[in-house]
Design an enzyme around this catalytic site. Structure first.
Site, PDB file in Angstrom:
ATOM      1  N   LYS A  93       0.858  -1.180   0.000  1.00  0.00           N
ATOM      2  CA  LYS A  93       0.000   0.000   0.000  1.00  0.00           C
ATOM      3  C   LYS A  93       0.895   1.231   0.000  1.00  0.00           C
ATOM      4  O   LYS A  93       1.730   1.408   0.888  1.00  0.00           O
ATOM      5  CB  LYS A  93      -0.904  -0.009   1.241  1.00  0.00           C
ATOM      6  CG  LYS A  93      -1.728   1.262   1.364  1.00  0.00           C
ATOM      7  CD  LYS A  93      -2.731   1.190   2.498  1.00  0.00           C
ATOM      8  CE  LYS A  93      -3.460   2.513   2.646  1.00  0.00           C
ATOM      9  NZ  LYS A  93      -4.468   2.481   3.709  1.00  0.00           N
TER      10      LYS A  93
ATOM     11  N   LYS B 177      -2.227  -1.516  -3.821  1.00  0.00           N
ATOM     12  CA  LYS B 177      -3.095  -0.346  -3.736  1.00  0.00           C
ATOM     13  C   LYS B 177      -2.259   0.914  -3.822  1.00  0.00           C
ATOM     14  O   LYS B 177      -1.265   0.987  -3.119  1.00  0.00           O
ATOM     15  CB  LYS B 177      -3.850  -0.392  -2.400  1.00  0.00           C
ATOM     16  CG  LYS B 177      -4.652   0.838  -2.113  1.00  0.00           C
ATOM     17  CD  LYS B 177      -5.213   0.774  -0.722  1.00  0.00           C
ATOM     18  CE  LYS B 177      -5.946   2.081  -0.457  1.00  0.00           C
ATOM     19  NZ  LYS B 177      -6.418   2.166   0.892  1.00  0.00           N
TER      20      LYS B 177
HETATM   21  C1  PBG Z   1      -7.329   3.435   5.716  1.00  0.00           C
HETATM   22  C2  PBG Z   1      -7.593   3.379   4.273  1.00  0.00           C
HETATM   23  C3  PBG Z   1      -7.415   4.368   3.290  1.00  0.00           C
HETATM   24  C4  PBG Z   1      -7.934   3.862   2.109  1.00  0.00           C
HETATM   25  C5  PBG Z   1      -8.397   2.576   2.390  1.00  0.00           C
HETATM   26  N1  PBG Z   1      -8.150   2.292   3.725  1.00  0.00           N
HETATM   27  C6  PBG Z   1      -6.904   5.755   3.388  1.00  0.00           C
HETATM   28  C7  PBG Z   1      -5.515   6.029   3.756  1.00  0.00           C
HETATM   29  O1  PBG Z   1      -4.664   5.142   3.857  1.00  0.00           O
HETATM   30  O2  PBG Z   1      -5.270   7.218   3.987  1.00  0.00           O
HETATM   31  C8  PBG Z   1      -7.997   4.592   0.796  1.00  0.00           C
HETATM   32  C9  PBG Z   1      -8.995   4.059  -0.167  1.00  0.00           C
HETATM   33  C10 PBG Z   1      -9.357   4.973  -1.276  1.00  0.00           C
HETATM   34  O3  PBG Z   1      -8.753   6.027  -1.537  1.00  0.00           O
HETATM   35  O4  PBG Z   1     -10.323   4.616  -1.964  1.00  0.00           O
HETATM   36  N2  PBG Z   1      -6.007   3.442   6.111  1.00  0.00           N
END
Ligand code: PBG
Length: 331
Positions: A195, A248
């Site tokens: 991520k 992601k």
């Molecule tokens: C929580 C999380 C996030 C997303 C999914 N889980 C935000 C982040 O990491 O700031 C982002 C998903 C999206 O942008 O659709 N940590």
């Protein structure tokens, strides 16, 4: 392959021919549809940067799920907006927390639907970071206990899969251990393995009210320049017991999806994030692109890169198109 013996255009002449030699196909079963839930009744608050998506109270979520379920979308991913935030994100692991309530309601109404829960503290902490703050930074090891507690409480509420998105080191192992000890050895973990610290999460942070109040997430989410590191992250999660692995965002990281696909054989999930969704919507609203065609092309590229499953805010619209007579006829 040489011209004129080989003419690539021969098999592109009609839609039937094109369809026969098509290498990759999207299908309803590929999709996971995300939702944002908040406390209350009758709440259905539109999200401005995410047209067609809402903050929903549990009762309204049940209504909103009718069509996706009828159309056969197999799974949803739930994010919660708590009533109160604090430094340790305690509503995140409270038995009466918003996610715990929503999961019970959904499983009660739609027992077949696979309910996946986001395991992360950022929606629940007053500082908006994904873990406990110590000396101005997110402290890894003390966060692990809270994530494990959160996953366990999701399991107790009836979640079908838990999905840690926090990017703390060692969290898959910590969650696995807590689940096993709690009698949830059958509950799978879908790990956000690679991520990235991405600006494409912007609309999500408004939707989930989870933007960090100071600094950014670069001390725990990955640097966008790295893909060797993505391989190490995935390997670590596999070693720790992840059942599904994830990359992601999706579109700016298709190379990472491809690379992970070629080295790991666990089910691979790609998260087509909020900013990717918003860009297509915004350009389409301006009449600058054909939104439906761009959406289907983008989703196809994610599958072609090697994803087995796609988390996408486009999921319902894409499935409507896949199931329409026109699409089947290649129109
Ligand atoms: C929580 C999380 C996030 C997303 C999914 N889980 C935000 C982040 O990491 O700031 C982002 C998903 C999206 O942008 O659709 N940590």
């Amino acid at each position: 392959m040489r011209f004129p013996e080989y003419r690539a255009r021969r098999l592109r002449r009609t839609e039937t021919l094109r369809s026969m030699v098509r290498e990759v196909r999207l299908s309803t079963e590929d999709f996971i549809l995300p939702f944002f839930v908040r406390h209350g009744r009758g709440v259905r608050e539109a999200l401005s940067a995410m047209p067609g998506h809402f903050q929903l109270s549990p009762d309204m979520l049940l209504k909103e799920l009718k069509e996706p379920v009828e159309r056969g979308i197999p799974a949803i991913l739930l994010f919660g907006i708590p009533a109160k935030k604090d430094s340790l994100g305690s509503e995140g692991y409270a038995d009466k927390g918003i996610i715990q309530q929503a999961v019970r309601a959904v499983k009660d109404a739609y027992p077949e639907l696979v309910v996946i829960t986001d395991v992360c503290l950022c929606e629940y902490t007053d500082h908006g970071h994904c873990g406990v703050i110590r000396d101005g930074d997110v402290d890894n090891d003390s966060t692990l206990d809270l994530l494990a507690k959160m996953a366990l409480s999701h399991g107790r509420a009836g979640a079908d899969i838990v999905a840690p998105s926090d990017m703390m080191d060692g969290r898959v192992a910590a969650i696995r251990e807590a689940l096993d000890e709690g009698g949830f050895e059958q509950l799978p973990i879908m790990s956000y393995s690679a991520k990235y610290a991405s600006a494409f999460y912007g609309p999500f942070r408004d939707a989930a009210e989870s933007a960090p109040k100071f600094g950014n997430r670069r001390s725990y989410q990955m640097d966008p320049a790295n893909s060797d590191e993505a391989m190490r992250e995935v390997a670590m999660d596999v070693e720790e017991g992840a059942d599904l692995i994830m990359v992601k965002p999706a579109l700016p990281y298709l190379d990472v999806i491809w690379r992970v696909r070629n080295s790991f054989d666990l089910p691979l999930v790609a998260y087509n994030v909020s900013g990717e969704f918003a860009m297509i919507k915004a350009a389409a609203q301006n009449g600058w692109i054909d939104g439906d065609l761009c959406m289907m092309e983008a989703l196809t590229s994610i599958k072609r890169a090697g994803a087995d499953l796609i988390i996408s805010y486009h999921a319902l619209e894409a499935v409507r198109i896949l199931q329409s007579a026109g699409h089947k006829a290649g129109k």
